[in-house]
Design an enzyme around this catalytic site. Structure first.
Site: not given
Ligand code: BV8
Length: 242
Positions: A66, A145, A126, A148, A103, A118, A185-186, A211
């Site tokens: 990080y 921390c 902590c 603690c 960011d 996020h 962009g997601t 996208n």
């Molecule tokens: C949650 C932060 C409730 C850290 C990130 C099992 C247990 C628990 C939860 C789950 C589980 N199974 C599934 C889940 C849900 C899970 C999830 O969704 N998993 C997915 C993978 C299936 N979600 C969670 O866990 C969330 N919390 O559900 O809580 C809960 C709690 C407990 C128990 C049950 C439920 C939390 C999700 C947050 C995770 N944190 N990041 C860090 O960054 O270090 S994830 C990461 O993905 C980033 O945040 C990122 O932003 C996010 C989404 O990705 P995108 O932003 O879409 O990026 P990606 O690369 O995928 O796509 C980019 C796109 O841009 C592409 O389409 C590309 O074509 C396009 N592009 C590229 N260049 C350009 C462009 N477009 C336009 N212009 C350009 N120039």
């Protein structure tokens, strides 16, 4: 160009606009996306590098990863897409941005209403108390921390963690109240953020997707723009300012 003109026409008739951005929004700023061909998750297993268990299994490595990402973000800056989105606010009664990005570039570019779903990579908390901490002692890796003694961790939402309640509720309200929802962009693969465009659609909003490739949300689009957000958004702004 037609789809950009269609998007501008829909937006010119809109008063309330909500936006969801992902890593693609910052790609032209030099910040790697997650799921593109050689994206972050192709090199780093998210279950190790973006979960609590992963952090506990290798706290020093995750903390240093990080720190490297923080340096990359500091050494780069928002792109023309961020600035165009910020300037677009004056064209509507309101424009609210929900971002999955950590960011902080929307704030730097001047967007007034940003829901950081996020978290923000420059904030820390902590691990045990789950509350924000300032003046971190970086001489220890990861820092401890001062209240603690537990690990300090980046204040971002890892997989399996709940999103910040206030930010999430505001983003949901924005989606349900807007006339038009712009998705930028997601890949639409991460929940619950990926569900926001459908919430908007169900309430009658028009959905515009910008996208470079297909996404999981494309079938919701009223207008689908294949292009880079840093190039498309300034073109839409120019048409709106006419
Ligand atoms: C949650 C932060 C409730 C850290 C990130 C099992 C247990 C628990 C939860 C789950 C589980 N199974 C599934 C889940 C849900 C899970 C999830 O969704 N998993 C997915 C993978 C299936 N979600 C969670 O866990 C969330 N919390 O559900 O809580 C809960 C709690 C407990 C128990 C049950 C439920 C939390 C999700 C947050 C995770 N944190 N990041 C860090 O960054 O270090 S994830 C990461 O993905 C980033 O945040 C990122 O932003 C996010 C989404 O990705 P995108 O932003 O879409 O990026 P990606 O690369 O995928 O796509 C980019 C796109 O841009 C592409 O389409 C590309 O074509 C396009 N592009 C590229 N260049 C350009 C462009 N477009 C336009 N212009 C350009 N120039």
């Amino acid at each position: 160009m037609i789809s950009i003109e269609n998007a501008a026409r829909i937006l010119s008739l809109s008063k309330k606009v909500a936006v969801l951005t992902g890593a693609g929004m910052s790609q032209e700023s030099g910040i790697e996306t997650f799921r593109d061909e050689n994206g972050v998750w192709a090199k780093f297993d998210p279950m190790v590098w973006a979960t609590v268990d992963g952090f506990l299994s290798r706290p020093k490595d995750v903390w240093n990863w990080y720190q490297e990402r923080r340096a990359t973000i500091r050494n780069n800056k928002p792109n023309q897409g961020h600035y165009a989105l910020a300037k677009m606010e004056k064209c509507f009664d309101w424009l609210a941005v929900a971002t999955q990005n950590i960011d902080g570039y929307h704030h730097i570019a001047g967007s007034a209403t940003v829901r950081q779903l996020h978290g923000n990579i420059f904030e820390n908390k902590c691990l045990a108390e789950n509350i924000g901490k300032k003046d971190i002692d970086n001489s220890v890796v990861p820092p401890k921390c001062h209240d603690c003694g537990s690990f300090i961790r980046p204040d971002v939402v890892w997989f399996g963690e709940m999103l910040p309640e206030t930010e999430w509720n505001l983003a949901r309200t924005d989606a349900q109240d807007c006339d038009t929802y712009i998705v930028i962009g997601t890949s639409g693969m991460v929940w619950p953020a990926a569900g926001l465009p459908t919430m908007a659609k169900r309430k009658g909003a028009k959905v515009i997707i910008i996208n470079t490739t297909e996404s999981e949300i494309d079938q919701r689009a009223d207008v689908l723009i294949r292009g880079k957000s840093g190039e498309v958004l300034p073109q839409i702004l120019k048409l709106l300012e006419k």
